[in-house]
Design a protein around this motif. Structure first.
Motif, PDB file in Angstrom:
ATOM      1  N   LEU A   1       0.820  -1.208   0.000  1.00 58.06           N
ATOM      2  CA  LEU A   1       0.000   0.000   0.000  1.00 58.06           C
ATOM      3  C   LEU A   1       0.855   1.260   0.000  1.00 58.06           C
ATOM      4  O   LEU A   1       0.582   2.215  -0.734  1.00 58.06           O
ATOM      5  CB  LEU A   1      -0.916  -0.014   1.230  1.00 58.06           C
ATOM      6  N   THR A   2       1.895   1.273   0.804  1.00 60.05           N
ATOM      7  CA  THR A   2       2.724   2.472   0.961  1.00 60.05           C
ATOM      8  C   THR A   2       3.882   2.538  -0.029  1.00 60.05           C
ATOM      9  O   THR A   2       4.605   3.529  -0.064  1.00 60.05           O
ATOM     10  CB  THR A   2       3.278   2.543   2.399  1.00 60.05           C
TER      11      THR A   2
ATOM     12  N   ILE B   1      -3.581  -2.947  -4.670  1.00 58.75           N
ATOM     13  CA  ILE B   1      -3.781  -2.421  -3.315  1.00 58.75           C
ATOM     14  C   ILE B   1      -3.504  -0.931  -3.359  1.00 58.75           C
ATOM     15  O   ILE B   1      -2.404  -0.511  -3.743  1.00 58.75           O
ATOM     16  CB  ILE B   1      -2.843  -3.105  -2.306  1.00 58.75           C
ATOM     17  N   SER B   2      -4.472  -0.115  -2.995  1.00 60.58           N
ATOM     18  CA  SER B   2      -4.314   1.339  -3.119  1.00 60.58           C
ATOM     19  C   SER B   2      -4.947   2.048  -1.927  1.00 60.58           C
ATOM     20  O   SER B   2      -5.767   1.459  -1.202  1.00 60.58           O
ATOM     21  CB  SER B   2      -4.942   1.835  -4.428  1.00 60.58           C
ATOM     22  N   PRO B   3      -4.600   3.329  -1.721  1.00 61.55           N
ATOM     23  CA  PRO B   3      -5.160   4.069  -0.584  1.00 61.55           C
ATOM     24  C   PRO B   3      -6.640   4.385  -0.791  1.00 61.55           C
ATOM     25  O   PRO B   3      -7.123   4.489  -1.918  1.00 61.55           O
ATOM     26  CB  PRO B   3      -4.322   5.351  -0.539  1.00 61.55           C
TER      27      PRO B   3
ATOM     28  N   PRO C   1      -5.819  10.646  -2.452  1.00 62.85           N
ATOM     29  CA  PRO C   1      -5.420   9.429  -1.718  1.00 62.85           C
ATOM     30  C   PRO C   1      -5.048   9.755  -0.272  1.00 62.85           C
ATOM     31  O   PRO C   1      -4.249  10.670  -0.009  1.00 62.85           O
ATOM     32  CB  PRO C   1      -4.205   8.931  -2.502  1.00 62.85           C
TER      33      PRO C   1
ATOM     34  N   VAL D   1      -1.174   6.930   4.517  1.00 69.78           N
ATOM     35  CA  VAL D   1      -1.091   5.921   5.570  1.00 69.78           C
ATOM     36  C   VAL D   1       0.328   5.923   6.120  1.00 69.78           C
ATOM     37  O   VAL D   1       1.297   5.773   5.368  1.00 69.78           O
ATOM     38  CB  VAL D   1      -1.448   4.522   5.041  1.00 69.78           C
TER      39      VAL D   1
ATOM     40  N   GLN E   1      -6.559   1.582   6.562  1.00 70.85           N
ATOM     41  CA  GLN E   1      -7.551   1.376   5.517  1.00 70.85           C
ATOM     42  C   GLN E   1      -6.889   1.353   4.148  1.00 70.85           C
ATOM     43  O   GLN E   1      -5.917   2.079   3.908  1.00 70.85           O
ATOM     44  CB  GLN E   1      -8.608   2.487   5.551  1.00 70.85           C
ATOM     45  N   CYS E   2      -7.441   0.532   3.256  1.00 68.54           N
ATOM     46  CA  CYS E   2      -6.944   0.473   1.888  1.00 68.54           C
ATOM     47  C   CYS E   2      -8.021  -0.120   0.983  1.00 68.54           C
ATOM     48  O   CYS E   2      -9.043  -0.623   1.469  1.00 68.54           O
ATOM     49  CB  CYS E   2      -5.662  -0.340   1.801  1.00 68.54           C
ATOM     50  N   LYS E   3      -7.797  -0.038  -0.315  1.00 64.53           N
ATOM     51  CA  LYS E   3      -8.733  -0.597  -1.299  1.00 64.53           C
ATOM     52  C   LYS E   3      -8.103  -1.795  -1.995  1.00 64.53           C
ATOM     53  O   LYS E   3      -6.915  -1.758  -2.331  1.00 64.53           O
ATOM     54  CB  LYS E   3      -9.085   0.458  -2.352  1.00 64.53           C
TER      55      LYS E   3
END
Length: 521
Positions: free
Chosen positions: A320-321, A467-469, A477, A480, A497-499
């Motif tokens: 994610l990051t 996987i994205s914010p 966005p 995180v 949280q993430c998508k």
């Protein structure tokens, strides 16, 4: 009734005073390893933090210019090893002296969780438990865990993420908890909110916090376990009593469900409990051996679940990051797996970048940053320093894997550390084989099971999801910032949280078609 009289209290204080006077008069001729100045009697008890102890010890070692630290808390000697070489030298090459387990008062004495072989004193009983584990989970039987891992990722984790992507943490816990339930007890589990898995989550969360070096003051000052329940500050005893009841219930109920299914001839998945009981069914000592199997099963269940949850959530957080790393890993997976199937274990050796990512996940956020402490059973001398008998020894895995000389910019997530010439590098400290799973005779015997599950979960997620914010109220966005639990044996990422979005060019519906309507695994 049960209260100490003033005379009893005075006598107890006198005995404690005599103990410390005797201890301090017996100072060794050689020095202790470097550490902070110690106050009489209380030692460093007020200097040891209750949170992020692994970070405190690393920074203290850096400040003092030493890889081995000495502390004391109310007369209890503590050694902290911040270096992998020193840990190997002591915990492996001198394992006969360093394979004991100190009592963790909250867990051992109050919760009474020392039925688990990770906490057992080194000796015959510990050997019986470990032997039962190794007989079932030997490397020649790895296929059992691999097949079960694929089943739970495909039937549980992936469909759940596809159908309800907002509940990432819940889905990871359901998958790993179900995997552990099946592997240990052979019981079917629901892919959504299985009651046994949910109950086990609560129990293990409690035991992890209870066993953390700094959460409860009684783990630093063991004498507090003797204070009456009614005294101010004794709430930890109520917590421990509830946790003890829940732990016993979990271990007993899951085991009895398996035994009952075996007695009734109900088909079960091949599992540790049934396989181990069948192995000893004709032995004269069946009952004591069965008791050990029951206790070992509770340990396996806890370890397999917690390790894989923490590592998988850390992997998701890292992807994610670090979207550039995620894209590079997806390209590698696509080049090997293609677009018309899901990954399996035959792909593993062809994915060096994903292998490097998993190593970096374990390095960046070690699952158990301070490990489970060892205990010296005799006194020792190392590099001119005196190490006393009965000393608690922490292998600071966090410090080892965040050593700036080995891993420059250690807080940066950088899988390339483990790549050399396009292949996995063997010239650097490997978190999979060194440190992450412990040292010496106390090393985790199930590391290969955990690593297999982490691999197949990571490869499968990368295959079909981006996987994205999440987006904030302005449509940007949301940022995180990685944060991890401050007071627990395990270092799980704090909720984020993430998508999860199906990747373009991937027919996710087709890939998951046979799994989407499975409710019980």
């Amino acid at each position: 009734m049960g209260l100490l009289s003033p005379r009893d209290i005075l006598f107890l204080c006198f005995c404690i005073l005599i103990h410390y006077v005797y201890r301090y008069r017996r100072r060794p001729a050689l020095p202790y390893p470097p550490g902070l100045p110690r106050w009489p009697v209380i030692g460093n008890a007020l200097s040891i933090p209750l949170t992020y102890m692994h970070v405190f010890y690393k920074n203290l070692g850096d400040r003092l210019g030493t890889k081995i630290l000495y502390m004391e808390a109310l007369g209890q000697p503590i050694i902290v090893l911040n270096d992998a070489h020193v840990a190997r030298e002591l915990l492996e090459r001198r394992s006969g002296l360093y394979s004991g387990r100190p009592e963790i008062p909250m867990l051992n004495d109050i919760v009474e969780a020392n039925i688990f072989f990770a906490l057992l004193t080194y000796g015959n009983e510990w050997r019986h438990h470990r032997r039962a584990f190794q007989q079932y989970f030997s490397s020649k039987n790895q296929y059992r865990a691999d097949e079960r891992a694929i089943e739970f990722v495909r039937k549980g984790l992936l469909p759940n993420l596809y159908q309800a992507p907002q509940d990432v943490h819940e889905h990871v816990r359901s998958c790993m908890g179900g995997f552990s339930t099946s592997l240990t007890y052979g019981l079917p589990t629901r892919r959504h909110k299985d009651p046994l898995v949910l109950f086990a989550e609560d129990v293990f969360a409690g035991t992890n916090v209870a066993g953390a070096p700094g959460k409860y003051l009684v783990n630093i000052i063991p004498a507090l376990k003797y204070i009456p329940d009614w005294m101010p500050g004794a709430n930890f005893k109520r917590v421990a009593r509830e946790l003890r009841n829940e732990t016993n219930r979990l271990v007993e109920e899951a085991y009895e469900m398996t035994r009952r299914s075996m007695d009734e001839g109900t088909p079960l998945s091949d599992c540790f409990v049934s396989g181990s009981l069948e192995h000893i069914q004709n032995r004269a000592d069946f009952e004591p051996q069965a008791q050990r199997i029951k206790q070992a099963a509770g340990q396996i269940y806890a370890a397999a679940s917690e390790t894989t949850v923490v590592a998988t959530m850390t992997f998701i957080l890292a992807m994610l990051t670090h979207p550039d790393i995620q894209r590079k890993a997806q390209q590698e997976v696509d080049s090997v797996v293609g677009f018309d199937r899901l990954p399996d274990f035959s792909d593993r050796s062809h994915l060096p970048y994903l292998s490097a990512i998993i190593k970096e996940v374990l390095r960046w956020n070690p699952v158990t940053p301070l490990g489970v402490p060892h205990l010296t059973t005799e006194e020792d001398i190392y590099e001119g320093y005196y190490i006393p008998k009965g000393c608690t020894v922490f292998a600071n895995i966090y410090a080892m894997l965040h050593d700036e000389k080995i891993f420059p910019n250690p807080t940066e997530f950088k899988p390339e550390r483990f790549i050399k010439g396009g292949a996995t590098s063997h010239d650097i400290l490997d978190p999979e084989n060194m440190a992450t799973f412990g040292f010496g005779r106390r090393i985790c015997p199930g590391s290969h099971v955990a690593l297999s599950m982490i691999y197949i979960a990571a490869a499968s997620i990368l295959t079909i999801f981006d996987i994205s914010p999440m987006l904030d109220e302005k449509g940007n966005p949301a940022k995180v910032v990685p944060e991890f639990m401050a007071a627990s044996i395990v270092s799980e990422p704090l909720p984020f949280q993430c998508k999860f979005t199906p990747r373009q060019g991937k027919n996710v519906e087709s890939l998951l078609q046979e799994y989407l309507h499975v409710e019980v695994i």
